[in-house]
Scaffold this active site. Structure first.
Site, short mmCIF file in Angstrom:
data_model
loop_
_atom_site.label_atom_id
_atom_site.label_comp_id
_atom_site.label_asym_id
_atom_site.label_seq_id
_atom_site.Cartn_x
_atom_site.Cartn_y
_atom_site.Cartn_z
N ASP A 68 0.82 -1.22 0.00
CA ASP A 68 0.00 0.00 0.00
C ASP A 68 0.85 1.27 0.00
OD1 ASP A 68 -2.20 -1.59 0.06
OD2 ASP A 68 -3.00 -0.82 1.95
N ASP A 69 0.23 2.36 -0.48
CA ASP A 69 0.68 3.75 -0.31
C ASP A 69 1.75 4.21 -1.28
OD1 ASP A 69 -1.09 3.78 1.75
OD2 ASP A 69 0.41 3.76 3.35
N HIS B 60 -5.64 3.11 -4.70
CA HIS B 60 -5.65 3.41 -3.27
C HIS B 60 -6.10 4.85 -3.05
CE1 HIS B 60 -4.85 1.96 0.70
NE2 HIS B 60 -3.84 2.79 0.96
N HIS C 89 3.83 -2.32 3.27
CA HIS C 89 3.80 -0.95 2.75
C HIS C 89 5.13 -0.65 2.05
CE1 HIS C 89 0.68 -0.80 5.89
NE2 HIS C 89 0.14 0.20 5.20
#
Length: 755
Positions: A103-104, A154, A255
């Site tokens: 993610d991110d 996202h 992440h």
């Protein structure tokens, strides 16, 4: 018998008039272009702030909300939520299978390291990307997709969609799809909400969002196992927390951005080796969906289509990218345009930051230098032993160029009638059509002034009028003043005393705003007091005075004739002749005790016209005398010292000064409002200190300084636009005539000024 007078032939316009007309016609587009430049700068800053998600983001996370409306089968289901055929369905990851998700990202530091680890171990990943980061680092996304990894959305600004309106939800998704199209030429049907975890965390607020996105064809992805690497608990804990129990399959969350990820980079190889040793295989989210035998035949609604990467390589990696769609047509070109715009912003903002530092240092240095040198100048000129030489008592000629000055000319002559120094007055009427010459004669007669001559000429401009006056002058010192200016009784005597020094060729007086009762007048009053009591003192001490003001200046007649008189080559004939004096070897000084009261423009339109002429004329004069940079000897001092100072402080720094305001607003909106406000107040405080000292030197009342904060917010912005307008004009050429401003004649010598 009456005779009809012959019809006068219309005079063909001169070259100067034709050029003036052309320049006037170009003014409106130039103003528009100046505004567009500022708009473009502001747009770049806003785009950069939005991309950095420094505004619009929402990190709030709900906990404990009722979930009665969310179907139990969803809360107890697998991590992949689809809405095939309009029905909510979840898919679980098969045993001994890992869907490795990140993610991110993308992040320029950590994502490439993650990709290198996945490449080394022949493991695919599914990356849920923040759209603003995609648009900033498109190359990383392109590499990610080319190497067989899968990407999902996202959101664009990492916002909690359960708090947002439907329009905001759509915008977050569409903007991220646009970024993906521009970066890698694809779109995707995968989505993971920021701050989401397992499906049992879906609540009544977020469930409508998932339903909405499901109807749009998106597959929402949750997690089975969370490494919690963002907590930076240590490598061993990250590996342990990411490991599914009892051989179960899992969608595992890591992440690759959002903070310092060195522990993630260290833990990821250990985790992959551990899971492979346990007999696990790795796949993408699409790989999980296609392995789900029950839903393989109906995957079209969620993430259908044939896999792009073929079958798993070596039995250990399933690199399916079925969620990807090829971007075509308008979407592709709009995406590329977005990426290009972001690239410009990414380059421009650091460049502007460097410019801001340079401008800030220059501005602060200028303030410091002005204060130090102005104080030294004041102390030097007010010493008991200071003197220019023998007192100058011989008569001088005062030249008053006038064009339609019926409102002011009588006041001007009345002020000269009180002069304590012997003078002759030459009023040069430059083709006035309002009876200026008649009013001047009547005023002189009424005042009993026998020392006034009125000369009429066809309209030829202020330089021609001044040259006519110089040629007609009887005395070797000529004082020049504007037709809307009034002198104090002692002004001429004070102004000519420096000519006791035979090396002095010209003297600048102290011009003051008479109509300071209005808002615009008060702002200009502050500007004049600071300019004459800080800038001119500094230039005088450095012996590189750039301008003798048209409102009050004195010259040796022989020096004026030596340099060819007032030139029509520029709009700033006063700056032009001042520089010419320096280059001819004459000294130019400032006499702060010789004061003149002038009427400043009374409207923004007139102020713009005046300042445009001044700033553009200054640029013309500097360009005309650019060879002064290589002048040798004492006459080259202006080129070595004055020219660089004027260019830096009066052109370059003011042109880039808007950076300070733009960055201040940018910081207030996107970064830290309080810190930015304090910084702005600190700069304002420094300016107030400088202004207060200038007012002290000129014995002015401090109450006008209360207008200074508003001046910084409004008046200064207009001066920026005027200067930018002048710079644009300088690039396109053109000339203007001697512009006439509307006068009221309200300015007279203030009470007590002659005492």
């Amino acid at each position: 018998m009456t005779t009809t007078p012959p019809r006068r032939r219309r005079r063909a316009p001169t070259r100067i008039e034709r050029a003036a007309g052309k320049a006037a016609a170009l003014q409106r587009p130039r103003v528009i272009l100046a505004l567009l430049l500022l708009l473009a700068l502001s747009s770049v800053m806003l785009l950069d702030g939005y991309l950095r998600a420094e505004v619009g983001g929402d990190e709030r996370v709900r906990d404990g909300a009722s979930s009665s409306e969310v179907p139990e089968k969803i809360l107890d289901g697998g991590p992949i939520l689809t809405f095939r055929g309009g029905r909510a369905t979840t898919i679980s990851v098969p045993a001994k299978t890992i869907a490795l998700t990140f993610d991110d990202g993308p992040n320029p530091t950590w994502t490439p390291q993650v990709l290198e680890i996945l490449r080394r171990y022949d493991v695919p990943g599914t990356f849920f990307l923040v759209g603003s980061m995609v648009s900033r680092y498109p190359g990383i996304v392109r590499t990610m997709v080319e190497e067989g990894n899968e990407v999902g959305i996202h959101t664009f600004t990492h916002v909690d969609l359960s708090y947002q309106s439907g329009a905001r939800v759509d915008r977050e998704m569409q903007q991220t799809q646009l970024a993906l199209a521009g970066a890698a030429g694809i779109t995707t049907t995968l989505f993971r909400a920021p701050y989401s975890s397992e499906t049992d965390a879906i609540d009544n607020y977020s469930w409508p969002v998932y339903q909405r996105l499901g109807r749009d064809g998106y597959t929402s992805v949750f997690v089975d196992t969370d490494s919690d690497d963002w907590k930076k608990p240590g490598v061993s804990k990250i590996v342990r927390w990411a490991t599914p129990k009892d051989g179960k399959g899992a969608a595992v969350l890591f992440h690759d951005a959002g903070g310092e990820r060195s522990q993630t980079i260290e833990a990821l190889p250990r985790y992959i080796e551990k899971m492979k040793a346990k007999g696990y295989t790795f796949t993408t989210v699409s790989g999980v969906m296609e392995q789900d035998g029950a839903s393989a035949g109906s995957a079209g609604a969620g993430a259908g289509g044939a896999p792009d990467s073929g079958s798993p390589g070596g039995g250990s990696a399933d690199r399916r990218q079925a969620a990807h769609r090829t971007a075509t047509g308008t979407l592709l070109y709009e995406g590329r345009a977005l990426v290009l715009a972001v690239a410009v912003a990414e380059w421009a903002v650091p460049a502007l930051s460097v410019g801001l530092v340079i401008v800030g240092v220059a501005v602060m240095s200028r303030f410091g230098m002005m204060l130090v040198l102005a104080r030294r100048h004041h102390r030097q000129r007010n010493r008991r032993r200071f003197g220019w030489g023998p007192v100058v008592t011989r008569p001088v000629s005062v030249i008053v160029p006038a064009y339609n000055e019926k409102e002011c000319i009588a006041n001007t002559l009345a002020s000269l009638a009180r002069s304590t120094h012997p003078i002759e007055v030459i009023v040069v009427d430059d083709g006035s059509t309002d009876g200026t010459s008649r009013i001047a004669r009547e005023a002189a007669d009424a005042l009993g002034m026998t020392n006034v001559r009125v000369i009429r000429q066809e309209n030829a401009g202020k330089p021609a009028a001044l040259n006519n006056g110089v040629r007609s002058a009887r005395y070797d010192i000529v004082v020049m003043m504007d037709g809307d200016t009034v002198f104090e009784a002692d002004t001429v005597r004070q102004l000519v005393q420096p000519f006791a020094d035979p090396g002095v060729g010209a003297v600048a007086g102290n011009a003051k705003v008479g109509n300071r009762g209005t808002l615009i007048g008060a702002w200009q009053h502050i500007e004049y007091v600071m300019g004459f009591n800080l800038d001119r003192r500094m230039y005088d001490l450095l012996r590189c005075m750039p301008t003798i003001p048209g409102a009050i200046g004195a010259f040796r007649r022989e020096a004026v004739l030596q340099v060819g008189g007032m030139s029509e080559d520029t709009l700033a004939e006063d700056t032009d002749i001042t520089i010419a004096m320096h280059r001819a070897g004459w000294r130019v000084v400032y006499q702060e005790h010789a004061r003149a009261w002038t009427e400043a423009p009374g409207s923004l339109r007139q102020l713009w016209s005046q300042r445009y002429r001044w700033s553009y004329g200054t640029m013309q004069a500097l360009w005309k005398h650019r060879k002064s940079l290589t002048d040798k000897g004492p006459s080259g001092r202006f080129g070595r010292v004055g020219m660089p100072l004027v260019v830096v402080f009066q052109i370059v720094t003011p042109v880039f000064a808007p950076l300070i305001d733009v960055f201040t607003v940018y910081s207030m909106v996107f970064v830290d409002f309080r810190a930015a406000l304090y910084a702005w107040l600190a700069v304002l405080g420094i300016q107030l200190v400088c202004a207060a000292y200038a007012f002290r030197l000129d014995k002015e009342k401090y109450r006008y300084l209360l207008m200074m904060p508003l001046q910084q917010l409004a008046y200064r912005q207009m001066m920026y636009l005027v200067l930018i307008h002048s710079c644009v004009t300088a690039l396109t050429g053109g000339r203007l005539r001697w512009q006439k401003l509307k006068r009221t004649g309200e300015v007279g010598t203030p009470a007590g000024a002659d005492s």
